[in-house]
Design an enzyme around this catalytic site. Structure first.
Site, PDB file in Angstrom:
ATOM      1  N   LEU A  31       0.818  -1.216   0.000  1.00 13.60           N
ATOM      2  CA  LEU A  31       0.000   0.000   0.000  1.00 13.60           C
ATOM      3  C   LEU A  31       0.853   1.268   0.000  1.00 13.60           C
ATOM      4  O   LEU A  31       1.957   1.297   0.547  1.00 13.60           O
ATOM      5  CB  LEU A  31      -0.911   0.005   1.230  1.00 13.60           C
ATOM      6  CG  LEU A  31      -1.868  -1.197   1.331  1.00 13.60           C
ATOM      7  CD1 LEU A  31      -2.743  -1.074   2.567  1.00 13.60           C
ATOM      8  CD2 LEU A  31      -2.731  -1.343   0.084  1.00 13.60           C
ATOM      9  N   HIS A  35      -3.452   4.310  -2.387  1.00 12.08           N
ATOM     10  CA  HIS A  35      -4.491   3.465  -1.760  1.00 12.08           C
ATOM     11  C   HIS A  35      -5.162   4.218  -0.616  1.00 12.08           C
ATOM     12  O   HIS A  35      -6.378   4.170  -0.453  1.00 12.08           O
ATOM     13  CB  HIS A  35      -3.872   2.176  -1.192  1.00 12.08           C
ATOM     14  CG  HIS A  35      -3.284   1.273  -2.225  1.00 12.08           C
ATOM     15  ND1 HIS A  35      -1.926   1.113  -2.372  1.00 12.08           N
ATOM     16  CD2 HIS A  35      -3.868   0.483  -3.153  1.00 12.08           C
ATOM     17  CE1 HIS A  35      -1.696   0.256  -3.351  1.00 12.08           C
ATOM     18  NE2 HIS A  35      -2.844  -0.146  -3.842  1.00 12.08           N
ATOM     19  N   LYS A 148      -5.798   5.426 -11.776  1.00 10.82           N
ATOM     20  CA  LYS A 148      -4.530   5.075 -12.435  1.00 10.82           C
ATOM     21  C   LYS A 148      -4.732   3.831 -13.295  1.00 10.82           C
ATOM     22  O   LYS A 148      -4.177   3.720 -14.381  1.00 10.82           O
ATOM     23  CB  LYS A 148      -3.443   4.839 -11.406  1.00 10.82           C
ATOM     24  CG  LYS A 148      -2.197   4.343 -12.063  1.00 10.82           C
ATOM     25  CD  LYS A 148      -1.037   4.292 -11.155  1.00 10.82           C
ATOM     26  CE  LYS A 148       0.058   3.507 -11.831  1.00 10.82           C
ATOM     27  NZ  LYS A 148      -0.297   2.081 -11.908  1.00 10.82           N
ATOM     28  N   ASP A 149      -5.518   2.883 -12.795  1.00 12.83           N
ATOM     29  CA  ASP A 149      -5.855   1.697 -13.589  1.00 12.83           C
ATOM     30  C   ASP A 149      -7.174   1.975 -14.303  1.00 12.83           C
ATOM     31  O   ASP A 149      -8.214   1.389 -13.979  1.00 12.83           O
ATOM     32  CB  ASP A 149      -5.973   0.476 -12.671  1.00 12.83           C
ATOM     33  CG  ASP A 149      -4.646   0.127 -12.045  1.00 12.83           C
ATOM     34  OD1 ASP A 149      -3.690  -0.117 -12.787  1.00 12.83           O
ATOM     35  OD2 ASP A 149      -4.555   0.135 -10.807  1.00 12.83           O
TER      36      ASP A 149
HETATM   37  O1  PAF Z   1      -6.052  -2.893  -8.641  1.00  8.34           O
HETATM   38  C1  PAF Z   1      -5.725  -3.878  -7.943  1.00  8.34           C
HETATM   39  O2  PAF Z   1      -4.968  -3.790  -6.972  1.00  8.34           O
HETATM   40  C2  PAF Z   1      -6.279  -5.237  -8.319  1.00  8.34           C
HETATM   41  O3  PAF Z   1      -6.379  -5.384  -9.699  1.00  8.34           O
HETATM   42  C3  PAF Z   1      -7.612  -5.565  -7.624  1.00  8.34           C
HETATM   43  C4  PAF Z   1      -8.699  -4.631  -8.070  1.00  8.34           C
HETATM   44  C5  PAF Z   1      -7.434  -5.485  -6.124  1.00  8.34           C
HETATM   45  C6  PAF Z   1      -8.044  -6.984  -7.985  1.00  8.34           C
HETATM   46  O4  PAF Z   1      -7.089  -7.924  -7.593  1.00  8.34           O
END
Ligand code: PAF
Length: 283
Positions: A31, A35, A148-149
């Site tokens: 983390l 996060h 970011k994702d």
């Molecule tokens: O983004 C992430 O950390 C992962 O892809 C997730 C959403 C926790 C799924 O494993």
């Protein structure tokens, strides 16, 4: 802060909520402030928070990447405790993938086969399966994911629309270092020299996003610039949401659509000295 390993223990959480909603932040640990910004966003809305930490083997198409993924559970728990998180779920592989649970089927359209889908075959299948199980176990009313994702966010939005329409999704803007580098668990694998270079990604994205009609030329120029700096560029593109269709050179719309929020993004993926980095600039 209560830490649970077993899904059945999560059932008790709902009786402890009172009038508050349960906000869920799924993570794979390692983390960082990015996060914690998701946790803070949920807390600021007055929700109880639950964070999961599970390195999901199903979403790694490369076994070496899975092995190298940083695992820092004790440090993660300390950060979450300090942040005032209410519950943490740290399941085992067996808990997440019992032989009795069937896979969920979600129509991801072309999201599954372009950009991240193309460079990481099977990745989104793994993400959908784990998030489906997590949503079922945790049963949250609101969920928080980092922008970011971005492609993952769009995939999760499809999962929610098709399977969990009662869940509210929040896409939280990317946290960046002062240099502009997007925070990521993988950044710990960058040398200090690579950290400096990696900050150039966001500069390129931002510049392309401001180029209006000349964005196509800017994409080519920045792809060359980053390659010359030592990046192995996988993609650098301008796309529209929610399906990540590549923008045509003569169809660039700079104005975000007011009611539906931003519509376009510049997206990047590439490696620097063996570390894969992704970033995007939404506009
Ligand atoms: O983004 C992430 O950390 C992962 O892809 C997730 C959403 C926790 C799924 O494993």
């Amino acid at each position: 802060m209560k830490v649970f390993e077993r899904a059945e223990d999560l059932l008790h959480i709902h009786s402890e909520l009172g009038s508050q909603k349960l906000a869920f932040i799924p993570t794979m640990g390692a983390l960082h402030q990015g996060h914690l910004s998701l946790v803070r966003a949920a807390q600021d809305m007055g929700h109880k928070t639950i964070v999961s930490i599970f390195v999901n083997p199903l979403q790694f198409n490369n076994s070496e990447d899975l092995l190298k993924y940083p695992r820092t559970l004790e440090h993660d728990l300390a950060l979450l405790e300090a942040q005032g998180v209410d519950f943490v779920f740290t399941p085992t592989n067996e808990e997440m993938y019992p032989t009795t649970t069937a896979d969920v089927v979600v129509d991801l359209g072309l999201l599954d086969s372009r950009f991240e889908g193309a460079f990481r075959p099977g990745h989104f299948h793994g993400v959908v399966q784990v998030v489906y199980r997590l949503f079922k176990y945790v049963n949250p009313s609101e969920v928080f994911f980092g922008q970011k994702d971005l492609q993952q966010c769009l995939v999760i939005e499809q999962l929610i629309e098709q399977v969990f329409p009662h869940i509210k999704m929040h896409r939280i803007p990317t946290m960046r270092e002062e240099s502009g580098l997007a925070m990521s668990s993988r950044n710990v694998r960058l040398s200090s020299e690579s950290m400096l270079k990696a900050a150039e990604i966001s500069k390129s994205l931002k510049d392309i996003a401001t180029r209006k009609e000349e964005f196509c030329e800017a994409v080519v120029w920045h792809a060359q610039r980053l390659t010359q700096m030592g990046f192995e560029v996988e993609y650098l593109s301008c796309v529209s949401m929610p399906w990540m269709d590549a923008l045509e050179c003569d169809h660039f719309s700079k104005e975000p659509n007011g009611s539906n929020g931003p519509q376009n993004a510049v997206i990047f993926a590439g490696s620097l000295n063996g570390v894969r980095l992704i970033d995007n600039w939404v506009f």
